[in-house]
Design a protein around this motif. Structure first.
Motif, PDB file in Angstrom:
ATOM      1  N   UNK A   1       0.829  -1.210   0.000  1.00 49.08           N
ATOM      2  CA  UNK A   1       0.000   0.000   0.000  1.00 49.08           C
ATOM      3  C   UNK A   1       0.864   1.261   0.000  1.00 49.08           C
ATOM      4  N   UNK A   2       2.147   1.110   0.391  1.00 51.89           N
ATOM      5  CA  UNK A   2       3.087   2.231   0.325  1.00 51.89           C
ATOM      6  C   UNK A   2       3.764   2.341  -1.045  1.00 51.89           C
ATOM      7  N   UNK A   3       3.543   1.320  -1.901  1.00 47.90           N
ATOM      8  CA  UNK A   3       4.261   1.270  -3.172  1.00 47.90           C
ATOM      9  C   UNK A   3       5.577   0.541  -3.069  1.00 47.90           C
ATOM     10  N   UNK A   4       5.798  -0.170  -1.937  1.00 46.02           N
ATOM     11  CA  UNK A   4       7.059  -0.859  -1.721  1.00 46.02           C
ATOM     12  C   UNK A   4       6.977  -2.328  -2.058  1.00 46.02           C
ATOM     13  N   UNK A   5       7.999  -3.065  -1.622  1.00 50.26           N
ATOM     14  CA  UNK A   5       8.085  -4.493  -1.936  1.00 50.26           C
ATOM     15  C   UNK A   5       8.733  -5.226  -0.779  1.00 50.26           C
TER      16      UNK A   5
ATOM     17  N   UNK B   1      10.439  -8.906   0.207  1.00 51.18           N
ATOM     18  CA  UNK B   1      11.053 -10.075  -0.412  1.00 51.18           C
ATOM     19  C   UNK B   1      11.609 -11.005   0.650  1.00 51.18           C
ATOM     20  N   UNK B   2      11.729 -12.285   0.268  1.00 47.70           N
ATOM     21  CA  UNK B   2      12.255 -13.293   1.194  1.00 47.70           C
ATOM     22  C   UNK B   2      13.204 -14.215   0.448  1.00 47.70           C
ATOM     23  N   UNK B   3      14.246 -14.638   1.158  1.00 43.34           N
ATOM     24  CA  UNK B   3      15.191 -15.602   0.593  1.00 43.34           C
ATOM     25  C   UNK B   3      15.855 -16.338   1.744  1.00 43.34           C
ATOM     26  N   UNK B   4      16.215 -17.589   1.497  1.00 45.16           N
ATOM     27  CA  UNK B   4      16.897 -18.352   2.527  1.00 45.16           C
ATOM     28  C   UNK B   4      17.612 -19.546   1.941  1.00 45.16           C
ATOM     29  N   UNK B   5      18.467 -20.103   2.738  1.00 47.93           N
ATOM     30  CA  UNK B   5      19.166 -21.334   2.386  1.00 47.93           C
ATOM     31  C   UNK B   5      19.137 -22.245   3.598  1.00 47.93           C
ATOM     32  N   UNK B   6      18.780 -23.507   3.388  1.00 48.39           N
ATOM     33  CA  UNK B   6      18.706 -24.432   4.532  1.00 48.39           C
ATOM     34  C   UNK B   6      20.028 -24.487   5.289  1.00 48.39           C
ATOM     35  N   UNK B   7      19.934 -24.298   6.619  1.00 49.65           N
ATOM     36  CA  UNK B   7      21.111 -24.340   7.472  1.00 49.65           C
ATOM     37  C   UNK B   7      21.886 -23.044   7.535  1.00 49.65           C
ATOM     38  N   UNK B   8      21.549 -22.054   6.678  1.00 51.87           N
ATOM     39  CA  UNK B   8      22.272 -20.783   6.677  1.00 51.87           C
ATOM     40  C   UNK B   8      21.393 -19.609   7.098  1.00 51.87           C
ATOM     41  N   UNK B   9      20.122 -19.857   7.338  1.00 53.75           N
ATOM     42  CA  UNK B   9      19.247 -18.788   7.783  1.00 53.75           C
ATOM     43  C   UNK B   9      18.354 -18.246   6.679  1.00 53.75           C
ATOM     44  N   UNK B  10      17.624 -17.188   7.030  1.00 51.53           N
ATOM     45  CA  UNK B  10      16.675 -16.563   6.111  1.00 51.53           C
ATOM     46  C   UNK B  10      16.824 -15.054   6.202  1.00 51.53           C
ATOM     47  N   UNK B  11      16.427 -14.383   5.130  1.00 51.33           N
ATOM     48  CA  UNK B  11      16.529 -12.923   5.066  1.00 51.33           C
ATOM     49  C   UNK B  11      15.246 -12.370   4.476  1.00 51.33           C
ATOM     50  N   UNK B  12      14.695 -11.337   5.142  1.00 55.27           N
ATOM     51  CA  UNK B  12      13.501 -10.636   4.663  1.00 55.27           C
ATOM     52  C   UNK B  12      13.882  -9.183   4.438  1.00 55.27           C
ATOM     53  N   UNK B  13      13.549  -8.663   3.256  1.00 55.59           N
ATOM     54  CA  UNK B  13      13.924  -7.301   2.883  1.00 55.59           C
ATOM     55  C   UNK B  13      12.684  -6.489   2.565  1.00 55.59           C
TER      56      UNK B  13
ATOM     57  N   UNK C   1       7.153   4.551  -7.417  1.00 56.84           N
ATOM     58  CA  UNK C   1       7.773   3.260  -7.711  1.00 56.84           C
ATOM     59  C   UNK C   1       9.184   3.216  -7.146  1.00 56.84           C
ATOM     60  N   UNK C   2       9.612   2.013  -6.814  1.00 55.14           N
ATOM     61  CA  UNK C   2      10.971   1.834  -6.298  1.00 55.14           C
ATOM     62  C   UNK C   2      11.968   2.107  -7.419  1.00 55.14           C
ATOM     63  N   UNK C   3      12.905   3.005  -7.164  1.00 57.38           N
ATOM     64  CA  UNK C   3      13.883   3.374  -8.192  1.00 57.38           C
ATOM     65  C   UNK C   3      15.270   2.815  -7.902  1.00 57.38           C
ATOM     66  N   UNK C   4      15.526   2.378  -6.678  1.00 57.97           N
ATOM     67  CA  UNK C   4      16.847   1.843  -6.327  1.00 57.97           C
ATOM     68  C   UNK C   4      16.670   0.822  -5.211  1.00 57.97           C
ATOM     69  N   UNK C   5      17.732   0.099  -4.929  1.00 56.79           N
ATOM     70  CA  UNK C   5      17.696  -0.937  -3.896  1.00 56.79           C
ATOM     71  C   UNK C   5      18.825  -0.647  -2.909  1.00 56.79           C
TER      72      UNK C   5
END
Length: 539
Positions: free
Chosen positions: A499-503, A505-517, A527-531
């Motif tokens: 609702x803010x126009x953002x995004x 995301x999720x990524x992970x690897x078994x045994x190495x943890x997870x990351x949410x951005x 719109x998102x113009x950079x990361x």
């Protein structure tokens, strides 16, 4: 008459055919684009090319047959004429009474002049009389030849004539006033001159007239093929364009259907394959329209049910909450077993309130009634509040939490919603960290802000990452949870970020943890113009 063919390939092909080249069509990029995207044009080009190949093969066969037929006919006529001329010349030489070299020379010149004149009607253009190699006659005369004949009579031809009998050879006759070469036949044989011995007599026949006839015939064929070459692609394109009209109409209708217009239909005429295609398309869109209508109705009923139940449960839950508060406030006066029941009642009442709040929130998003109250806020204080609120949970789980926020990261946000997103991500990270460190990183760029929550626990597969934001999805239903939950937390977080126009995301690897951005534009709705942050960083 015996004849031995030498250097047979006669260049009798028509100049028109030999000099004709494939037409070169200059096509612009626009024409090429239209041909690539038009079935009618591609089929017309393919059929035209096939027809041109057939015409070319037909022309080559006709030219070859015409050349061979005319050459063989003309060769037989020339050899027959040359046989008569040779016999006549030998008779003249045999009946000659010349005795001196000058007389023999003059007799030979006269005979050759007469021979050239008499054979002109058969196409003869030149004659020559050469002394045979190895001749032992005591009387010698000058050879009768000119520059043209000297260049045409080859050693191979003379060798063949020396073996006896009449011999012939295909030659190219170059005009004296131009570089044009016309075909011809050179015929030679041995003759006996009185007192001068054996000599070689050659007659040159021109096939220029025959060449012109072949040129005329093939030119007529080429001119006759031109209307076919010009009209064929036009006619084929027009026919195919008309036949493929139902296909184009179906493509247009399918495009509209893909854009969401399921009311589109194709007019069906006839009973052929095209009509069957139109009927199948109409049946497909009707079926899709009915199915989607039913799904829409079911979705609306589901949303209404969730919303109605959530609202209806608030009244009894409020009453239960009031009664629970009284029991909770006086729990010290209760017996031990009743005190434990009061604690369970308190925890489950809070959990039910959270569940109802989540259901009401998701129903607002489904009904498109969620409102954004955006003001410019820095993410760092929000992250600090969330970490302090989760400190007890982190301590209980033995999970250290660190915050990396070196610079101010302000954006237009609804503080309540973004705090809920970060809290949800931090709680999930603490639960799945298995005692490892959780890192919360905040960063900014010229146009966007970002917050990443990274744990180093059990991690997750790509399949789990693809579905982790789905409603009521759980990667491992057997895993014990310490905080309960409805399975709607991440789904609501996704809606809060969107609702803010953002995004999110999720990524992970078994045994190495997870990351949410979480990435948000600094101005809500942009719109998102950079990361500012990467989703995953190996350590």
């Amino acid at each position: 008459m015996p004849a031995r063919e030498r250097n047979h390939p006669l260049r009798l092909l028509t100049g028109a055919l030999a000099s004709s080249r494939p037409w070169t069509f200059l096509r612009s990029s626009q024409i090429g684009h239209r041909i690539r995207h038009s079935l009618s044009a591609k089929l017309a080009v393919a059929i035209t090319l096939a027809a041109l190949v057939l015409l070319l093969v037909f022309g080559i066969i006709v030219a070859s047959q015409l050349r061979s037929s005319m050459f063989e006919t003309r060769k037989d006529a020339i050899l027959a004429d040359a046989s008569l001329r040779f016999s006549s010349a030998q008779s003249v030489f045999s009946s000659s009474t010349a005795t001196s070299p000058d007389q023999v020379q003059e007799s030979a010149r006269g005979a050759l002049a007469s021979l050239k004149a008499s054979a002109a009607g058969a196409g003869a253009t030149n004659v020559a009389l050469l002394r045979s190699e190895g001749s032992t006659a005591s009387l010698r005369i000058n050879q009768i030849e000119d520059e043209q004949m000297r260049g045409l009579i080859t050693p191979q031809m003379r060798e063949a004539v020396a073996q006896g009998g009449a011999q012939w050879q295909s030659v190219g006759i170059r005009a004296s006033d131009s570089d044009k070469v016309s075909p011809g036949i050179l015929v030679g044989t041995q003759v006996q001159l009185p007192r001068a011995g054996t000599h070689e007599l050659y007659i040159l026949y021109s096939l220029a007239a025959d060449q012109r006839q072949v040129d005329v015939v093939l030119r007529v064929l080429v001119l006759s093929a031109l209307p076919i070459i010009v009209t064929l692609p036009i006619g084929v394109f027009a026919l195919l364009h008309r036949l493929l009209l139902p296909v184009r109409l179906t493509v247009s209708a399918a495009t509209k259907a893909a854009e969401g217009d399921l009311d589109v239909r194709v007019e069906v005429h006839g009973a052929d394959e095209m009509a069957a295609l139109g009927r199948a398309f109409n049946a497909m869109t009707s079926s899709l329209q009915d199915t989607i209508s039913r799904y829409d109705e079911l979705a609306k009923l589901q949303q209404r049910f969730v919303s109605d139940v959530s609202h209806e449960l608030r009244t009894p839950l409020t009453t239960i909450r009031m009664a629970e508060d009284i029991v909770w406030d006086n729990r010290e006066d209760l017996p031990a077993h009743a005190r434990r029941s009061a604690e369970l009642l308190h925890d489950q009442t809070e959990r039910m309130e959270q569940m109802l709040a989540d259901l009401l929130e998701i129903s607002r998003y489904d009904a498109a009634s969620a409102l954004l109250d955006a003001e410019e806020r820095d993410l760092r204080p929000i992250v600090t509040r969330v970490v302090e609120a989760c400190a007890e949970l982190a301590q209980r789980q033995g999970v250290p939490v660190e915050v990396v926020a070196p610079a101010r990261a302000a954006a237009e946000i609804d503080e309540r919603r973004i705090e809920r997103v970060i809290r949800n991500l931090v709680v999930n990270a603490i639960e799945h960290a298995d005692g490892t460190r959780v890192t919360i990183t905040v960063a900014t760029s010229a146009t966007d802000v970002a917050c990443r929550v990274r744990d180093r626990g059990v991690g997750m597969t790509q399949e789990v990452a693809d579905h982790v934001f789905d409603r009521f999805y759980r990667a491992d239903t057997a895993r014990a949870r310490t905080t309960g939950g409805t399975g709607l937390g991440l789904a609501i977080a996704t809606e809060d970020v969107a609702i803010h126009g953002g995004r999110l995301q999720a990524y992970g690897e078994p045994g190495k943890g997870a990351s949410f951005l979480m990435t948000l534009p600094k101005h809500a709705g942009d719109e998102i113009a950079s990361w500012p942050l990467a989703l995953w960083e190996d350590e």
